[in-house]
Design a protein around this motif. Sequence first.
Motif, mmCIF file in Angstrom:
data_model
loop_
_atom_site.group_PDB
_atom_site.id
_atom_site.type_symbol
_atom_site.label_atom_id
_atom_site.label_comp_id
_atom_site.label_asym_id
_atom_site.label_seq_id
_atom_site.Cartn_x
_atom_site.Cartn_y
_atom_site.Cartn_z
ATOM 1 N N PRO A 359 -7.384 9.258 -58.421
ATOM 2 C CA PRO A 359 -7.334 7.948 -57.755
ATOM 3 C C PRO A 359 -5.949 7.301 -57.804
ATOM 4 N N ILE A 360 -5.225 7.501 -58.908
ATOM 5 C CA ILE A 360 -3.899 6.899 -59.029
ATOM 6 C C ILE A 360 -2.908 7.593 -58.095
ATOM 7 N N VAL A 361 -2.964 8.927 -58.027
ATOM 8 C CA VAL A 361 -2.083 9.654 -57.107
ATOM 9 C C VAL A 361 -2.387 9.267 -55.664
ATOM 10 N N ARG A 362 -3.666 9.079 -55.356
ATOM 11 C CA ARG A 362 -4.045 8.661 -53.997
ATOM 12 C C ARG A 362 -3.495 7.274 -53.672
ATOM 13 N N LYS A 363 -3.405 6.399 -54.672
ATOM 14 C CA LYS A 363 -2.808 5.072 -54.450
ATOM 15 C C LYS A 363 -1.350 5.201 -54.024
ATOM 16 N N TYR A 364 -0.615 6.099 -54.687
ATOM 17 C CA TYR A 364 0.781 6.310 -54.297
ATOM 18 C C TYR A 364 0.859 6.911 -52.889
ATOM 19 N N GLU A 365 0.003 7.878 -52.615
ATOM 20 C CA GLU A 365 -0.021 8.465 -51.273
ATOM 21 C C GLU A 365 -0.276 7.398 -50.215
ATOM 22 N N SER A 366 -1.244 6.547 -50.471
ATOM 23 C CA SER A 366 -1.595 5.483 -49.538
ATOM 24 C C SER A 366 -0.428 4.517 -49.344
ATOM 25 N N LEU A 367 0.275 4.231 -50.425
ATOM 26 C CA LEU A 367 1.445 3.352 -50.357
ATOM 27 C C LEU A 367 2.527 3.973 -49.473
#
Length: 377
Positions: A359-367
């Motif tokens: 979930p944290i890596v996906r947050k960076y991807e989304s950013l």
Amino acid sequence: MKIGITCYPNIGGSGVVATELGKKLAQRGHEVHFITSSMPFRLNQMNDNIYVHEVEVNNYAVFQYPPYDLTLSTKISEVISEYELDIIHMHYAVPHAICGHLAISMANRDTKMVTTLHGTDITVLGYDSSLKPAIKFGIEKSDAVTAVSQSLIEDTDTIIKPNQDIELIYNFVDEEKFSTPKIDLNKVKKSLCISDEIVISHVSNFRSVKRVEDIIHTFYKVQFKKKSVLLLIGDGPMLFKAKTLVKALGIEKKVRFIGKQEEITHYYHISDFFLLMSEKESFGLVLLEAMYGGAICIATNAGGMKEVIHHNENGILVDVGDTNQASDYIIDLISDPEKMKKIKENMKQILINKFSTDPIVRKYESLYLGLLNKGSK
């Protein structure tokens, strides 16, 4: 996406997080370029989609000191141009965000820049009047800024007062690595002459802010009532003072100075308790590592640590400098196996719910994607 990452490659939380993030992004199919002064220490084997560009600094008589910042900016610019990077992710506002901004200008491309604040650039350097304007500039010239704790966001707003929104994205560690020791734990204990003692550990760079003397004084009080040993893992400027204090207290036979280690997973797994009694700590990445290893964490209620540890739920929080409080909690928990079991269950739950890697890596991807979709700033 094509992503450039600049971080300090040596041992430390910011370098660890930056490297693990890069590895996870590469596994998800992105092309990742590390632009650093040397190979990041957690990048111990090359992965598909990962490239490393080392910054070589030459000495010139015209410069009193080697011009690392200029050389780094030039290298980032070269990598942006040659590989057509979409994003550069700078870990620390100074010097990295400043260098990133200069590099994008030199490359003359619409590459987006994300800056992650880790703590030292705000809570230490931010009080230096000669650096504060540069930190503010680096933050405000970033297309997006993240911080590793809400506490750090608040510190940044108070100390730097930037005209820039800051997004909270917590740190994470490699769950598989820290959940599973690669060597026989019985052999580790035997090598340290540990049998049935309670094991208390601490890992850090032994700077004064870590208050290693408080770790030792806490253990000193515990070992009077419970058979125990203390593992001090790491190296740094306070190591000699720590050894001197251990000798003065007469507990040399109960303290093991392990030194700096690249592989520390097994030390967490043989530990019953992990102590982090810092004066300041924007997050405390080692707390996550220790919890994955099954050690109950006792930390100070300073900075971001209270966002990682919820008192009496998944660990214990004490006031900075209160070694009596810390030792009393350890002694009480040793005498209450049911409570220790409950805390360990809660540790597993909070790691899953709040600090899971994906979930944290996906947050960076989304950013990143949000910036690319938004277009030019």
